[in-house]
Design a protein around this motif. Structure first.
Motif, mmCIF file in Angstrom:
data_model
loop_
_atom_site.group_PDB
_atom_site.id
_atom_site.type_symbol
_atom_site.label_atom_id
_atom_site.label_comp_id
_atom_site.label_asym_id
_atom_site.label_seq_id
_atom_site.Cartn_x
_atom_site.Cartn_y
_atom_site.Cartn_z
ATOM 1 N N SER A 135 -2.600 -0.091 2.511
ATOM 2 C CA SER A 135 -2.951 0.069 1.285
ATOM 3 C C SER A 135 -4.617 -0.554 1.240
ATOM 4 O O SER A 135 -4.983 -1.261 2.220
ATOM 5 C CB SER A 135 -2.029 -0.748 0.453
ATOM 6 N N ASP A 136 -4.974 -0.224 -0.016
ATOM 7 C CA ASP A 136 -6.388 -0.863 -0.267
ATOM 8 C C ASP A 136 -6.218 -2.351 -0.020
ATOM 9 O O ASP A 136 -7.427 -3.042 0.877
ATOM 10 C CB ASP A 136 -6.757 -0.513 -1.585
ATOM 11 N N THR A 181 -9.129 8.955 -1.180
ATOM 12 C CA THR A 181 -8.583 10.355 -0.393
ATOM 13 C C THR A 181 -9.547 11.691 -0.629
ATOM 14 O O THR A 181 -9.447 12.265 0.169
ATOM 15 C CB THR A 181 -7.107 10.403 -0.989
ATOM 16 N N LYS A 241 -2.952 6.080 5.609
ATOM 17 C CA LYS A 241 -3.401 5.491 4.356
ATOM 18 C C LYS A 241 -2.159 5.561 3.446
ATOM 19 O O LYS A 241 -1.588 6.522 3.163
ATOM 20 C CB LYS A 241 -4.524 6.656 3.765
ATOM 21 N N ASP A 292 -1.251 5.872 0.405
ATOM 22 C CA ASP A 292 -1.816 6.531 -0.837
ATOM 23 C C ASP A 292 -0.871 8.120 -1.064
ATOM 24 O O ASP A 292 -0.811 8.739 -0.409
ATOM 25 C CB ASP A 292 -3.295 6.873 -0.678
#
Length: 229
Positions: free
Chosen positions: A71-72, A119, A160, A162
């Motif tokens: 995640s970020d 993304t 990722k 996301d």
């Protein structure tokens, strides 16, 4: 050291499996190596270990499998770990020259920075680079990658955490969703981002060259068999 680094780091989650868990072993190995070799070749040997460590770090991020999805927030911690790894090899001035460490790390930091991109940006970069996919998916060394390399971009999307990335991969490449989302989440073909939805529609109607089609089939097959098994 190799196994503890590759199979421990971020396996099952970043916060509980960070670099500081393997740094003591790293430090011991480096001290042992430096104690066994002549000072005239010390920097050469340690530099080789540094390069191997960078490749191992990128393997974890790009080829670490479905147990690793970032995640970020995870990326912020990974960037901290990356700086920690650099500091280990600089060793407060007693290790490799800072300039050498930074120069070798430059490319890998750029790869790491891809995880911080939205993304939509990654998908746009992927579609722009897809014609350059080669058949040798696993033959490239990391030093031969570049930021627009489709192999690298797909692997970033695969790891990722996301929802948009997972939907795009499932819809366009028929790859399983990332470990951060269950299979049901991937069944919904709608995208919350209009830009990603538009890119996906345009990419679906894109006329690939014969080489591009063959390359896509090759990379999709290998990713399904290797990265997500």
């Amino acid at each position: 050291m190799r196994n503890s680094f590759l199979f421990y780091l971020y396996h099952g989650g970043v916060e509980g499996n960070r670099l500081d868990g393997v740094l003591p072993q790293f430090d011991r190995v480096l001290n042992d190596v430096c104690g066994l070799i002549d000072d005239t070749i010390r920097d050469l040997v340690v530099s080789s270990i540094w390069k191997a460590s960078l490749e191992g770090f990128m393997w974890v991020l790009l080829d670490g499998g479905p147990s690793r999805a970032f995640s970020d927030t995870d990326i912020i911690m990974i960037e901290e770990d990356f700086n920690m790894l650099k500091d280990l090899f600089v060793a407060d001035g007693d290790g490799l020259p800072r300039s050498l460490v930074e120069e070798e790390a430059k490319f890998y930091r750029q790869i790491l920075s891809l995880f911080s991109l939205p993304t939509e940006s990654l998908v746009q970069m992927l579609m722009a680079s897809s014609e350059h996919i080669s058949d040798s998916v696993n033959s490239k060394k990391y030093g031969q990658r570049y930021l627009g390399d489709a192999h690298t971009l797909i692997r970033v999307l695969c790891h990722k955490k996301d929802r948009e990335a997972s939907k795009f991969l499932k819809s366009h490449y028929r790859l399983p969703p990332s470990s951060g989302y269950d299979e049901g989440a991937g069944e919904d073909s709608s995208f919350s981002s209009p830009l990603v939805a538009d890119i996906w529609k345009r990419s679906a109607s894109f006329r690939w060259s014969e080489k591009g089609q063959s390359s896509f089939r090759s990379i999709k097959k290998r990713l399904q068999e290797a990265t997500w098994r």
